[in-house]
Design an enzyme around this catalytic site. Structure first.
Site, PDB file in Angstrom:
ATOM      1  N   ASP A 474      31.367  48.005  37.982  1.00 61.36           N
ATOM      2  CA  ASP A 474      31.801  47.575  39.312  1.00 61.36           C
ATOM      3  C   ASP A 474      31.296  48.519  40.403  1.00 61.36           C
ATOM      4  O   ASP A 474      30.858  49.649  40.120  1.00 61.36           O
ATOM      5  CB  ASP A 474      33.336  47.529  39.319  1.00 61.36           C
ATOM      6  CG  ASP A 474      33.891  46.478  40.265  1.00 61.36           C
ATOM      7  OD1 ASP A 474      33.137  46.006  41.129  1.00 61.36           O
ATOM      8  OD2 ASP A 474      35.084  46.149  40.138  1.00 61.36           O
ATOM      9  N   ASP A 544      34.423  37.306  43.563  1.00 63.08           N
ATOM     10  CA  ASP A 544      35.854  37.466  43.252  1.00 63.08           C
ATOM     11  C   ASP A 544      36.600  36.161  43.500  1.00 63.08           C
ATOM     12  O   ASP A 544      37.769  36.040  43.163  1.00 63.08           O
ATOM     13  CB  ASP A 544      36.466  38.564  44.122  1.00 63.08           C
ATOM     14  CG  ASP A 544      36.280  39.938  43.503  1.00 63.08           C
ATOM     15  OD1 ASP A 544      35.783  40.015  42.366  1.00 63.08           O
ATOM     16  OD2 ASP A 544      36.605  40.938  44.160  1.00 63.08           O
TER      17      ASP A 544
HETATM   18  C1  DGJ Z   1      36.463  44.017  41.907  1.00 68.22           C
HETATM   19  C2  DGJ Z   1      36.003  43.070  40.853  1.00 68.22           C
HETATM   20  O1  DGJ Z   1      35.171  42.103  41.400  1.00 68.22           O
HETATM   21  C3  DGJ Z   1      37.213  42.464  40.161  1.00 68.22           C
HETATM   22  O2  DGJ Z   1      36.814  41.515  39.229  1.00 68.22           O
HETATM   23  C4  DGJ Z   1      37.994  43.567  39.513  1.00 68.22           C
HETATM   24  O3  DGJ Z   1      37.245  44.149  38.491  1.00 68.22           O
HETATM   25  C5  DGJ Z   1      38.390  44.607  40.549  1.00 68.22           C
HETATM   26  N1  DGJ Z   1      37.264  45.055  41.297  1.00 68.22           N
HETATM   27  C6  DGJ Z   1      39.052  45.776  39.899  1.00 68.22           C
HETATM   28  O4  DGJ Z   1      39.304  46.780  40.769  1.00 68.22           O
END
Ligand code: DGJ
Length: 783
Positions: A474, A544
């Site tokens: 991430d 997301d």
């Molecule tokens: C952002 C990601 O896109 C989510 O899927 C998740 O992993 C969160 N971060 C976790 O902090």
């Protein structure tokens, strides 16, 4: 194939169905001639070159002998500033004298085999044309590279700059390529967005002037994707001319389309010249990232298909090349930070029963990370949440029969972390200023080799501590307070590029050490969805936003450039956490199935209805996984223009396809929809729809018209039934010939019109959808 014609000094680059032609003109500049559908080598070059006979008023002629030769009105393969070309240059240098005028001329060319640029993501290639240009006065060499991916109809371009001057020069801008063509009333398609609405398609007319998309965020960004498509006004998904371009880079970029006073169009792309000032010492070289270019005369979907094939064949790691990706469950939206081993195992157990193959442990498993204020940087497990560590939870998950994967965000650090307390100088910040935070976190300075070494050792230890099969990498904020305490004053302008090269260095190391780990790139969803990351990480968390309706827009845009195998999608719970919108569970699956499938909801709390429905979804996905991850995608209709989107994936043999029909809002009494498919192999086909189930609550107070028994509306009994009863939707079962499918189209059942329902009515609520399966019948009547 690349051919060189000695007589007229021209280069002809041929792919399966396109040609690209340029030549060395009398002034030794490289002049562009043609990019389009395949043609034979051109002998009569002069007939195709726009060339003025006389000097134009107020313009600058390149030489006294030939006044009609003005760089501003010449189609060039490469451009610099200072000799009368006033369009956006590809290259802008400051020479030791302080002059910014440069002029590169052809010197030689050669074929390079298996060319590889160290430390950069790139196309894996065989044969490349290298053309060497020299500015004799500046003592700088410029190499232009052209790789032809024949089968995929893609041409790959980038450059190398070598400083042969005794003194340092400064690069103010070094783009990877340019394409100069004459205007054909071009329209520009770009992928714009923001967090949770990434890569939405926007198409607009071009007029004189410059359109720039760029990123200054330190990553390729969700504001504009490093991809552009130029199309003629009549071009659509299935017909007409279009040229696409995509950059293999994950940092700040710019892409420009300029139309000058005389309708010369210039497109260029590369590292952003903003906040970029790169001193190049004597003897040093600079390599620009690659750009993939593709032309098609059969519409935008074909351009996309060229990119998809090139990426699947030449960018994705050979270890994962056309390798089926697992179906995973991720605990993020199910638990956020609030979990313990028991909760995780309850989800995993259900996942196994449903047929899911991998469990990904998301954010919150390490140090004191119970919210997003602390612990990034401290990559050791939280003893309360995981008493037997990462190894322990991994073993337990493996025992259940699932593979195990883990989330990390290694480029980041929280001020509240041991790492920051020990090494505040490793975080990007300007001495004496309070750093701006994003999601309460700071970014590590990857231009510093010590930071990279720390991350390599830490991640090596983590990834080898358990049987880890998948890593979600991430990156949740943009870069600010740009300064590196590791770089000297003169080198601060190199920072953004060195950060990205530093990231690539770490990824190069980890993907070599762990060749079997499937990495998924993630940056708050799609804040870094690009081909640079794809080189190391075969798939990317698309957004997301898991709302099926929004996902149709996002995935449609993403598919303009990126193949289904890269597009990671999850079915999440009701309602979408990003929009509060309700979309049917079957639609959430139908959209997520076009790509790499996952689930992200608390499976341990599913109703019987949801459990049974999801179980069937997974059986279907497994049965068609190759097609859904690697099939040829055509966007047949878009929700941007109509009340529905239609996507089709077809196999290479062209005898099997799946079609998604996704409706926007219900229109009352709307008439019939038909689907015009791509040409199938000759034969007879069976057309069925994926069996889907509707929750009877959708019918509201009409429930007693669809159920065989009478129930009290809103009563407890109805609730109980609704949570269990699988109300099957209509079934399509047609037999059609390929001719009929091509010429007469596939006719869908009409939708519910308020007057009744039976087995030939599509009960399609807002955001309802279907998947149709078209498969060639085995010919059993052979004599
Ligand atoms: C952002 C990601 O896109 C989510 O899927 C998740 O992993 C969160 N971060 C976790 O902090």
């Amino acid at each position: 194939m690349i051919t060189y014609n000695k007589e007229n000094h021209s280069f002809h680059l041929h792919t399966k169905s396109t040609s690209y032609v340029f030549f060395v003109n009398e002034r030794k500049h490289l002049q562009h001639v043609y990019y389009g559908a395949k043609i034979k080598d051109i002998k009569n070059l002069k007939d195709f070159i726009p060339q003025y006979e006389f000097e134009l008023g107020t313009s600058v002629s390149y030489s006294e002998e030939d006044k009609g030769y003005m760089l501003n009105y010449t189609l060039l393969e490469q451009s610099t500033y200072g000799k009368g070309d006033y369009r956006n240059p590809m290259l802008h240098l400051e020479l030791p004298s302080g002059s910014r005028t440069t002029d590169f001329k052809y010197e030689s060319h050669q074929e390079c085999l298996n060319l590889h640029f160290e430390g950069m993501p790139q196309v894996r290639k065989q044969s490349t044309l290298e053309v060497k240009l020299v500015d004799v006065k500046a003592k700088v060499d410029l190499y232009l590279y052209y790789t032809v991916l024949e089968e995929e109809d893609v041409i790959v371009r980038n450059t190398k700059l070598v400083n042969r001057n005794e003194e340092k020069i400064v690069i103010d801008k070094a783009l990877s390529m340019q394409l100069d063509v004459l205007n054909k009333e071009y329209q520009l398609l770009k992928l714009d967005g923001a967090w949770i609405r990434e890569r939405n398609i926007s198409i607009h007319n071009l007029t004189k002037g410059i359109v720039t998309i760029d990123s200054k965020q330190g990553n390729s960004s969700n504001s504009h994707n490093p991809f552009l498509l130029l199309k003629e006004p009549t071009t659509n998904e299935a017909y007409g001319n279009a040229i696409g371009m995509a950059l293999v880079y994950s940092g700040n970029f710019e892409a420009n389309v300029e139309i000058n006073s005389h309708d010369f169009v210039r497109m260029n792309m590369g590292i952003n010249g903003f906040d970029f000032r790169y001193p190049l010492a004597s003897g040093e070289e600079f390599i620009t990232p690659e750009v993939l270019m593709s032309f098609s005369d059969t519409g935008m979907s074909s351009v996309s298909n060229h990119f998809h094939d090139a990426i699947n064949h030449h960018i994705i790691s050979p270890n994962f090349k056309e390798k089926e990706r697992p179906i995973l469950v991720n605990n993020w939206e199910a638990t956020y930070f609030d979990f313990n081993r028991k909760k995780l195992l309850a989800i995993a157990k259900k996942a196994k029963k449903l047929g899911i193959e991998l469990f990904c442990l998301d954010d919150g498993w390490f140090s004191r990370r119970n919210d997003d204020f602390s612990s990034l940087g401290d990559w050791y497990y939280n003893k309360k949440k995981l008493p037997s560590g990462v190894k322990g939870i991994c073993e337990k998950i493996n025992k259940l029969g699932l593979d195990f994967g883990i989330w990390v965000e290694p480029e980041m650090v929280n001020q509240d972390s041991d790492l920051y307390r020990d090494h505040p100088e490793w975080a990007i910040q300007v001495p004496g200023r309070n750093p701006a935070l994003g999601r309460n976190q700071m970014i590590l300075d990857l231009s510093n080799p010590k930071v990279r070494e720390y991350l390599k050792v830490t991640l090596y230890t983590l990834f080898s501590s358990a049987n880890i099969k998948y890593v979600k990498w991430d990156m949740n904020r943009n870069i600010s307070d740009v300064f590196s305490s590791h770089l000297d004053q003169q080198s601060q302008g190199k920072f953004h590029h060195l950060f990205i090269l530093g990231l690539y260095d770490i990824l190069e190391y980890l993907t070599k050490e762990f060749p079997d780990i499937l990495f998924e790139s993630c940056a708050s969803g799609g804040n870094r969805f690009d081909l640079g990351m794809a080189y190391y990480m075969p798939q990317t968390w698309t957004s997301d936003n898991t709302d099926a309706y929004e996902r149709v827009h996002i995935q449609e845009g993403t598919s303009m450039c990126y193949p289904l195998s890269m597009i990671s999608n999850h079915v999440s719970g009701d309602r979408a956490h990003q929009t509060l919108r309700h979309t049917p569970l079957e639609s959430r699956f139908n959209v997520a199935a076009f790509g790499v499938l996952g689930y992200e909801l608390d499976l341990s709390k599913l109703t019987k209805f949801d459990f049974e429905v999801i179980k069937r979804q997974i059986v279907f996905y497994k049965e068609h996984r190759t097609l859904l991850q690697f099939g040829t995608l055509k966007r047949l209709s878009s929700i941007r223009d109509k009340n529905y989107s239609i996507w089709q994936v077809m196999n290479k043999e062209k005898d099997e396809a799946l079609i998604l029909y996704f409706q926007d809002k219900v229109r009352p009494n709307p008439g019939f929809s038909t689907i015009k498919m791509d040409q199938l192999q000759e034969g007879t086909y069976t057309i069925t729809n994926r069996p889907q189930y509707m929750n009877i609550r959708v019918t509201g107070s009409l429930v007693n018209h669809v159920l065989p028994v009478k129930l009290k509306v809103n009563g407890g009994l109805l609730n109980m039934v609704a949570n269990r009863y699988l109300y099957k939707n209509e079934e399509m079962n047609k037999t059609m010939t390929s001719d009929q499918l091509k010429n007469m189209d596939l006719l869908l059942f009409h939708t519910f019109t308020g007057t009744g329902t039976n087995d030939n009515v599509m009960m399609l609520p807002d955001y309802g959808s279907r998947i149709f399966h078209i498969k060639k019948e085995n010919n059993t009547n052979e004599d």
